[in-house]
Scaffold this motif. Structure first.
Motif, PDB file in Angstrom:
ATOM      1  N   TYR A  42       0.837  -1.207   0.000  1.00  0.00           N
ATOM      2  CA  TYR A  42       0.000   0.000   0.000  1.00  0.00           C
ATOM      3  C   TYR A  42       0.873   1.259   0.000  1.00  0.00           C
ATOM      4  O   TYR A  42       0.615   2.212  -0.727  1.00  0.00           O
ATOM      5  N   GLY A 155     -10.212  -5.209   6.148  1.00  0.00           N
ATOM      6  CA  GLY A 155      -9.474  -5.111   4.876  1.00  0.00           C
ATOM      7  C   GLY A 155      -8.942  -6.467   4.476  1.00  0.00           C
ATOM      8  O   GLY A 155      -7.830  -6.613   3.963  1.00  0.00           O
ATOM      9  N   GLY A 159      -3.457  -7.086   1.184  1.00  0.00           N
ATOM     10  CA  GLY A 159      -2.231  -7.830   1.448  1.00  0.00           C
ATOM     11  C   GLY A 159      -2.076  -8.234   2.907  1.00  0.00           C
ATOM     12  O   GLY A 159      -1.952  -9.431   3.229  1.00  0.00           O
ATOM     13  N   MET A 178     -13.583  -9.245   7.364  1.00  0.00           N
ATOM     14  CA  MET A 178     -14.430  -8.127   6.936  1.00  0.00           C
ATOM     15  C   MET A 178     -13.878  -7.577   5.627  1.00  0.00           C
ATOM     16  O   MET A 178     -12.682  -7.324   5.507  1.00  0.00           O
ATOM     17  N   VAL A 225     -13.742   2.618  10.903  1.00  0.00           N
ATOM     18  CA  VAL A 225     -13.754   1.157  11.082  1.00  0.00           C
ATOM     19  C   VAL A 225     -13.068   0.789  12.393  1.00  0.00           C
ATOM     20  O   VAL A 225     -13.611   0.020  13.202  1.00  0.00           O
ATOM     21  N   CYS A 242      -2.636  -1.563  12.493  1.00  0.00           N
ATOM     22  CA  CYS A 242      -1.415  -1.305  11.722  1.00  0.00           C
ATOM     23  C   CYS A 242      -1.653  -0.396  10.532  1.00  0.00           C
ATOM     24  O   CYS A 242      -0.689   0.024   9.904  1.00  0.00           O
ATOM     25  N   VAL A 267       1.019  -1.343  15.888  1.00  0.00           N
ATOM     26  CA  VAL A 267       2.020  -2.209  15.240  1.00  0.00           C
ATOM     27  C   VAL A 267       2.737  -1.406  14.151  1.00  0.00           C
ATOM     28  O   VAL A 267       2.096  -0.849  13.255  1.00  0.00           O
ATOM     29  N   VAL A 270       8.213  -0.660  10.193  1.00  0.00           N
ATOM     30  CA  VAL A 270       9.329   0.036   9.541  1.00  0.00           C
ATOM     31  C   VAL A 270      10.588   0.056  10.418  1.00  0.00           C
ATOM     32  O   VAL A 270      11.671  -0.289   9.982  1.00  0.00           O
ATOM     33  N   GLN A 317      -7.234  -4.342  -6.020  1.00  0.00           N
ATOM     34  CA  GLN A 317      -6.199  -5.372  -6.161  1.00  0.00           C
ATOM     35  C   GLN A 317      -6.326  -6.322  -4.978  1.00  0.00           C
ATOM     36  O   GLN A 317      -6.449  -5.886  -3.837  1.00  0.00           O
TER      37      GLN A 317
HETATM   38  P1  NDP Z   1      -3.844  -3.317   0.414  1.00  0.00           P
HETATM   39  O1  NDP Z   1      -4.172  -2.217  -0.512  1.00  0.00           O
HETATM   40  O2  NDP Z   1      -3.349  -4.598  -0.129  1.00  0.00           O
HETATM   41  O3  NDP Z   1      -5.111  -3.646   1.324  1.00  0.00           O
HETATM   42  C1  NDP Z   1      -5.871  -2.642   1.937  1.00  0.00           C
HETATM   43  C2  NDP Z   1      -7.293  -3.148   2.066  1.00  0.00           C
HETATM   44  O4  NDP Z   1      -8.020  -2.259   2.921  1.00  0.00           O
HETATM   45  C3  NDP Z   1      -8.072  -3.176   0.761  1.00  0.00           C
HETATM   46  O5  NDP Z   1      -7.783  -4.290  -0.004  1.00  0.00           O
HETATM   47  C4  NDP Z   1      -9.485  -3.161   1.280  1.00  0.00           C
HETATM   48  O6  NDP Z   1      -9.838  -4.495   1.657  1.00  0.00           O
HETATM   49  C5  NDP Z   1      -9.387  -2.320   2.556  1.00  0.00           C
HETATM   50  N1  NDP Z   1      -9.874  -0.956   2.333  1.00  0.00           N
HETATM   51  C6  NDP Z   1      -9.695  -0.185   1.242  1.00  0.00           C
HETATM   52  N2  NDP Z   1     -10.316   0.995   1.393  1.00  0.00           N
HETATM   53  C7  NDP Z   1     -10.901   0.967   2.600  1.00  0.00           C
HETATM   54  C8  NDP Z   1     -11.716   1.882   3.336  1.00  0.00           C
HETATM   55  N3  NDP Z   1     -12.032   3.086   2.830  1.00  0.00           N
HETATM   56  N4  NDP Z   1     -12.143   1.525   4.565  1.00  0.00           N
HETATM   57  C9  NDP Z   1     -11.819   0.318   5.087  1.00  0.00           C
HETATM   58  N5  NDP Z   1     -11.069  -0.605   4.451  1.00  0.00           N
HETATM   59  C10 NDP Z   1     -10.609  -0.272   3.217  1.00  0.00           C
HETATM   60  O7  NDP Z   1      -2.799  -2.700   1.464  1.00  0.00           O
HETATM   61  P2  NDP Z   1      -1.827  -3.471   2.482  1.00  0.00           P
HETATM   62  O8  NDP Z   1      -2.501  -4.693   2.960  1.00  0.00           O
HETATM   63  O9  NDP Z   1      -0.470  -3.513   1.908  1.00  0.00           O
HETATM   64  O10 NDP Z   1      -1.798  -2.409   3.676  1.00  0.00           O
HETATM   65  C11 NDP Z   1      -2.967  -2.215   4.465  1.00  0.00           C
HETATM   66  C12 NDP Z   1      -2.761  -1.042   5.416  1.00  0.00           C
HETATM   67  O11 NDP Z   1      -1.763  -1.381   6.354  1.00  0.00           O
HETATM   68  C13 NDP Z   1      -2.298   0.229   4.732  1.00  0.00           C
HETATM   69  O12 NDP Z   1      -2.886   1.342   5.347  1.00  0.00           O
HETATM   70  C14 NDP Z   1      -0.807   0.224   4.965  1.00  0.00           C
HETATM   71  O13 NDP Z   1      -0.255   1.505   4.939  1.00  0.00           O
HETATM   72  C15 NDP Z   1      -0.755  -0.395   6.353  1.00  0.00           C
HETATM   73  N6  NDP Z   1       0.511  -1.029   6.657  1.00  0.00           N
HETATM   74  C16 NDP Z   1       1.149  -0.638   7.803  1.00  0.00           C
HETATM   75  C17 NDP Z   1       2.319  -1.195   8.170  1.00  0.00           C
HETATM   76  C18 NDP Z   1       2.935  -0.806   9.461  1.00  0.00           C
HETATM   77  O14 NDP Z   1       4.138  -1.018   9.637  1.00  0.00           O
HETATM   78  N7  NDP Z   1       2.172  -0.265  10.385  1.00  0.00           N
HETATM   79  C19 NDP Z   1       2.998  -2.166   7.303  1.00  0.00           C
HETATM   80  C20 NDP Z   1       2.200  -2.600   6.163  1.00  0.00           C
HETATM   81  C21 NDP Z   1       1.009  -2.005   5.852  1.00  0.00           C
HETATM   82  P3  NDP Z   1     -11.320  -5.068   1.430  1.00  0.00           P
HETATM   83  O15 NDP Z   1     -11.674  -4.778   0.010  1.00  0.00           O
HETATM   84  O16 NDP Z   1     -11.202  -6.520   1.755  1.00  0.00           O
HETATM   85  O17 NDP Z   1     -12.207  -4.333   2.411  1.00  0.00           O
END
Ligand code: NDP
Length: 330
Positions: A42, A155, A159, A178, A225, A242, A267, A270, A317
């Protein structure tokens, strides 16, 4: 010269292109790595599309993750030929990252490729998967066990969410996934979700205290959420938070914390200390089913990275994205 995704900033915002870059432009670092695989998280998508303030210096090569082979090293722990993995440490944000043929970084940021993973597996997992493991470890450390009740993953089709569902199910938790994409229900069930619920209600402002439903949760959404997740945790439940895919704010009240003793466990991947990173990778080797990892991974060509970044931000995606760069190296 080597190939890289190059991000530049002009009056129209972030411009992303595939470029040939001179090796003399590589940043400082004591280890040079030939990248075998990278991935799209992301945060990479925010950097490439310019939709979030991720990049801290320009021009930038994005890519917060890579796996590859050491080409040159002045670091005592690494020698040419070693297989290594990098996750985070500001790489792809303030220091040139992994969406390129080469990267030069501090050796202290690298970890050795963990058996039995291949360089490709390491990127199928990537920061998203390693963060999912950190979330599971945070819930475990807090004392959340499978017998206490359902665990919510928000989400879930993304990923972090996909890997969290697979890990928690394998560990014996009853996982409720969810998603905003009901069409992904069978994908989530295949990963191990016992139940799939729509994001719907949780996106709207809710009551300070809702029905007690979750023993624990992994939240990638933040915003409304996360506020609703906190309000619906059981007495002494915990959420590992996270992400901010749904927003940076937290429009919650203190009620769940002071009346139900619930815990909000932050969590961060980085700057996560090295010992905990190594433990997370050890646990991934132990607890992530390789068949599930294959099922949640899609491979894209280097030339499709920029387009796919747009899809990731649009939430269309699924799962994890792997980018082969020089797969024969691995
Ligand atoms: P992805 O884009 O792969 O997944 C994010 C998912 O969040 C989407 O697939 C969707 O899932 C859901 N989503 C999208 N828009 C919204 C919304 N408006 N409200 C609620 N849910 C939503 O990203 P990643 O899995 O790579 O990352 C997810 C999050 O975690 C990001 O914010 C990223 O920055 C954060 N992150 C933080 C890290 C840390 O060290 N703290 C490390 C890695 C990631 P669905 O369609 O199933 O609802």
């Amino acid at each position: 010269m080597f190939r890289a995704i190059l991000l530049e900033k002009n009056e129209n915002g972030t411009q992303a292109r595939v470029a040939e870059v001179d090796e003399s432009q590589l940043p400082e670092g004591d280890v040079t790595v030939r990248v075998a695989y990278s991935t799209l998280n992301y945060k990479d998508a925010l950097a490439i599309t310019g939709k979030g303030p991720v990049v801290r210096s320009w021009p930038m090569v994005p890519g917060i993750d890579f796996s590859g082979v050491v080409e040159a090293s002045a670091h005592p722990d690494y020698k040419p030929g070693d297989r290594v993995v990098l996750n985070g440490w500001g790489v792809g944000e303030g220091h040139w990252g992994g969406l390129a043929d080469k990267a030069r970084v501090k050796g202290d940021w690298l970890v050795p490729l963990q058996a039995p993973f291949t360089a490709r597996d390491a990127m199928a997992i990537g920061t998203a998967g390693y963060t999912a493991m950190l979330c599971v470890m945070a819930l475990e450390r807090y004392g959340i066990t499978p017998d206490q009740g359902d665990i919510l993953v928000t989400g879930a089709a993304g990923g972090v969410g996909s890997v969290a569902v697979a890990l928690l199910a394998k560990l014996g938790y009853r996982v409720v996934a969810m998603t905003g994409r009901p069409e992904e229900a069978s994908y989530l069930q295949d990963l191990g979700a016992a139940e799939v619920i729509p994001r719907g209600d949780y996106s709207e402002p809710g009551r300070p205290l809702a029905k007690e439903r979750w023993a624990g949760a992994v939240d990638v959404a933040g915003g409304q959420v996360l506020a609703n997740v906190c309000a619906s945790l059981k007495y002494r439940g915990a959420v590992a938070a996270c992400g901010l895919a749904g927003g940076m704010s937290l429009p919650a009240t203190v009620a769940p914390f002071i009346l139900r003793g619930v815990a909000l466990l932050g969590v961060d991947s980085v700057m996560c200390p090295r010992a905990e990173r190594l433990e997370a990778w050890r646990r991934l080797a132990q607890d992530l089913d390789p068949g599930k990892l294959a099922g949640l991974t899609e491979e894209i060509a280097f030339g499709d990275v920029i387009d796919t970044a747009g899809k990731l931000i649009a939430g269309s995606q699924r799962g994890r994205v792997v980018v082969p760069i020089a797969p024969k190296l691995a």
